[in-house]
Write an enzyme that holds these catalytic residues in place. Structure first.
Site, short mmCIF file in Angstrom:
data_model
loop_
_atom_site.label_atom_id
_atom_site.label_comp_id
_atom_site.label_asym_id
_atom_site.label_seq_id
_atom_site.Cartn_x
_atom_site.Cartn_y
_atom_site.Cartn_z
NE ARG A 229 -1.22 2.04 2.24
CZ ARG A 229 -1.07 0.98 3.01
NH1 ARG A 229 -0.20 0.02 2.67
NH2 ARG A 229 -1.78 0.84 4.12
CD GLU B 234 -2.58 -2.02 -4.30
OE1 GLU B 234 -3.19 -2.49 -3.32
OE2 GLU B 234 -1.42 -1.55 -4.24
CG HIS C 297 -1.66 -4.73 -1.19
ND1 HIS C 297 -2.20 -3.46 -1.23
CD2 HIS C 297 -1.10 -4.85 0.04
CE1 HIS C 297 -1.99 -2.84 -0.07
NE2 HIS C 297 -1.33 -3.67 0.71
#
Length: 320
Positions: free
Chosen positions: A233, A262, A281
């Site tokens: 993360r 993000e 991601h």
């Protein structure tokens, strides 16, 4: 338990906008097949004992849904990270929650290895230089690798690292040994091992205790040749501290599949830093995600029907 399962939301998009998010309508159809394969049947929410919840958007919507249908006793999420739900008290409900933790480990570990090798061999600088540009490559063979996190991704990465004869340390919540690992330590040993780390890989759950687990102080402890890889993360890493460490040469490179914020804004200087490699991601493919999730749904529906333990149980005490 009754194996009547609802799949919600019934309409609209369930994806978070990533390229590897499965197409929503097709995903609903595959989940329905998975429920039936586990011996369950798909029904409406007012008749359901279980729920497969497909959207990451709108935590409040899920709360209202569960309030409206109190007969639902089990909820399956299609993602691994449940930190927002934990923070908002969802785990205090008298409902069993399961998530996708551990499901996508093989492809995430494969991506982590890709990022490690690309960083050690300076592929970012090579690719961005439009001329013959010879750089002395780094090698993974025999390197000291520290992995933060002891779950499925870590176990898969340890297997992938075996041919490289690395010295592997894993830091996890407990110091329970792991196969193929030279040393397993508690997370509290992080600052002790950072000076002896060539490659640091983050593959742990996000909890209040692990937010910014890597900041300026920890980055300063790494050797100047060290490489940081994050496939967990973005909030595990203090982004500004990381950029400063790259700028002043405190570490050699950073490869990130996740960022804070993000998505990383287009103008952020990390995009242009020669020591930074960023992927969006996308460690696991859509087909893989769908197949793994459907397998878990099938097994959990069968376990639900037979009164057996469910896979991917969310541990409210530890936040994942």
């Amino acid at each position: 338990m009754n194996s009547a399962i609802a799949i919600e939301p019934a309409q609209g998009n369930a994806a978070a906008g990533r390229a590897n998010d499965p197409e929503v309508a097709a995903m609903r159809s595959r989940i329905a097949d998975a429920v039936r394969a586990g011996g369950g049947h798909v029904t409406t929410a007012d008749q359901a004992a279980g729920l497969v919840w497909l959207t990451q958007d709108g935590v409040g919507e899920l709360g209202r849904f569960l309030d409206k249908y109190p007969a639902i006793r089990w909820v399956q999420f299609p993602w691994a990270g449940v930190e927002e739900l934990v923070a908002q008290g969802f785990m205090d409900r008298d409902v069993t929650f399961t998530c996708a933790k551990g499901l996508f480990a093989d492809q995430v570990a494969e991506h982590a290895l890709t990022l490690v090798l690309a960083s050690l061999r300076h592929l970012v600088a090579q690719a961005r230089t439009p001329r013959w540009h010879s750089i002395d490559p780094g090698s993974l063979f025999g390197r000291r690798v520290t992995i933060l996190g002891g779950g499925g991704t870590s176990a898969s990465l340890v297997r992938l690292l075996q041919p490289f004869q690395c010295r592997i340390r894993v830091l996890r919540r407990t110091a329970q040994p792991m196969q193929g690992v030279d040393e397993t330590l508690p997370v509290s040993a992080l600052e002790q091992v950072l000076p002896e780390t060539d490659v640091l890989v983050l593959a742990l759950a996000l909890t209040p205790r692990t937010r910014h687990i890597i900041g300026a102080e920890q980055l300063a402890l790494l050797p100047p040749h060290a490489v940081l890889v994050n496939v967990a993360r973005g909030k595990h890493v203090d982004t500004e501290a990381l950029y400063s460490a790259l700028q002043d040469g405190s570490i050699a490179a950073a490869a990130l599949d996740v960022t804070e914020p993000e998505p990383l804004p287009e103008g952020h200087p990390l995009w242009h830093h020669p020591g930074a490699l960023i992927t969006s991601h996308c460690a696991d493919s859509a087909d893989y995600v769908a197949a793994m999730l459907c397998g878990r749904v099938t097994r959990n529906v069968a376990n639900l029907r037979d009164g057996l333990a469910l896979e991917g149980l969310v541990d409210a005490r530890h936040g994942y």
